[in-house]
Design a protein around this motif. Structure first.
Motif, PDB file in Angstrom:
ATOM      1  N   ARG A  60      42.169  36.821  44.649  1.00  0.00           N
ATOM      2  CA  ARG A  60      41.757  36.437  43.302  1.00  0.00           C
ATOM      3  C   ARG A  60      41.866  34.934  43.122  1.00  0.00           C
ATOM      4  NH1 ARG A  60      42.887  34.347  38.796  1.00  0.00           N
ATOM      5  NH2 ARG A  60      44.967  33.873  39.503  1.00  0.00           N
ATOM      6  N   SER A  70      33.345  36.296  38.140  1.00  0.00           N
ATOM      7  CA  SER A  70      33.240  37.755  38.067  1.00  0.00           C
ATOM      8  C   SER A  70      34.072  38.414  39.154  1.00  0.00           C
ATOM      9  CB  SER A  70      31.780  38.197  38.194  1.00  0.00           C
ATOM     10  OG  SER A  70      31.039  37.753  37.086  1.00  0.00           O
ATOM     11  N   LEU A  71      33.997  37.877  40.353  1.00  0.00           N
ATOM     12  CA  LEU A  71      34.779  38.426  41.453  1.00  0.00           C
ATOM     13  C   LEU A  71      36.270  38.264  41.176  1.00  0.00           C
ATOM     14  CD1 LEU A  71      34.906  39.718  44.223  1.00  0.00           C
ATOM     15  CD2 LEU A  71      34.613  37.449  45.228  1.00  0.00           C
ATOM     16  N   TYR A  73      37.685  38.205  38.306  1.00  0.00           N
ATOM     17  CA  TYR A  73      38.030  39.184  37.277  1.00  0.00           C
ATOM     18  C   TYR A  73      38.276  40.561  37.885  1.00  0.00           C
ATOM     19  CZ  TYR A  73      37.423  42.528  33.508  1.00  0.00           C
ATOM     20  OH  TYR A  73      37.587  43.576  32.639  1.00  0.00           O
ATOM     21  N   PHE A  74      37.367  41.023  38.732  1.00  0.00           N
ATOM     22  CA  PHE A  74      37.520  42.349  39.332  1.00  0.00           C
ATOM     23  C   PHE A  74      38.723  42.406  40.277  1.00  0.00           C
ATOM     24  CE2 PHE A  74      33.011  42.734  38.082  1.00  0.00           C
ATOM     25  CZ  PHE A  74      33.153  43.835  37.262  1.00  0.00           C
ATOM     26  N   GLU A  76      41.429  40.688  39.826  1.00  0.00           N
ATOM     27  CA  GLU A  76      42.596  40.761  38.933  1.00  0.00           C
ATOM     28  C   GLU A  76      42.798  42.191  38.431  1.00  0.00           C
ATOM     29  OE1 GLU A  76      45.922  39.642  36.562  1.00  0.00           O
ATOM     30  OE2 GLU A  76      45.048  38.948  38.429  1.00  0.00           O
ATOM     31  N   MET A  77      41.714  42.900  38.146  1.00  0.00           N
ATOM     32  CA  MET A  77      41.831  44.301  37.732  1.00  0.00           C
ATOM     33  C   MET A  77      42.431  45.138  38.874  1.00  0.00           C
ATOM     34  SD  MET A  77      40.926  44.422  34.623  1.00  0.00           S
ATOM     35  CE  MET A  77      41.584  42.773  34.488  1.00  0.00           C
ATOM     36  N   ALA A  78      42.008  44.871  40.096  1.00  0.00           N
ATOM     37  CA  ALA A  78      42.559  45.590  41.253  1.00  0.00           C
ATOM     38  C   ALA A  78      44.033  45.248  41.439  1.00  0.00           C
ATOM     39  CB  ALA A  78      41.771  45.238  42.518  1.00  0.00           C
TER      40      ALA A  78
END
Length: 98
Positions: A60, A70-71, A73-74, A76-78
């Motif tokens: 991240r 965007s990458l 963000y995803f 960080e969600m993972a």
């Protein structure tokens, strides 16, 4: 290179006495920057999730520093999901080695 086709100026602290650009000394990573050892093959799910959390956090950071918002963000969600899984109580995992 800049939009005008020239390299940007080099800061004075990045040049030697002759005005040549010097190669920065390679710094040693701090303990927080070192990637942890991967968990053993039959590690508890919480250990694996903790390991994944650290790796995804590093990815991240790389995505964010490259302006891949965007990458980042995803990832960080993972990372958050891995952190949640790492805190879950350990339960019996069936032996799949057979």
């Amino acid at each position: 290179m800049t939009a005008a086709g020239r390299n940007p100026p080099v800061a004075a602290e990045d040049t030697d006495a002759e005005g040549q650009t010097r190669t920065p000394a390679r710094r040693q990573p701090t303990p927080a920057e070192k990637v942890p050892r991967s968990p053993p093959p039959h590690a508890a799910p919480s250990e694996v999730a903790g390991y994944i959390e650290v790796l995804v956090a590093e990815m991240r950071w790389m995505a964010h520093s490259a302006a891949l918002d965007s990458l980042a963000y995803f990832l960080e969600m993972a990372r958050l999901e891995a952190a949640i899984q790492a805190q879950r109580p350990t339960r019996c995992v069936p032996d799949r080695s057979r």
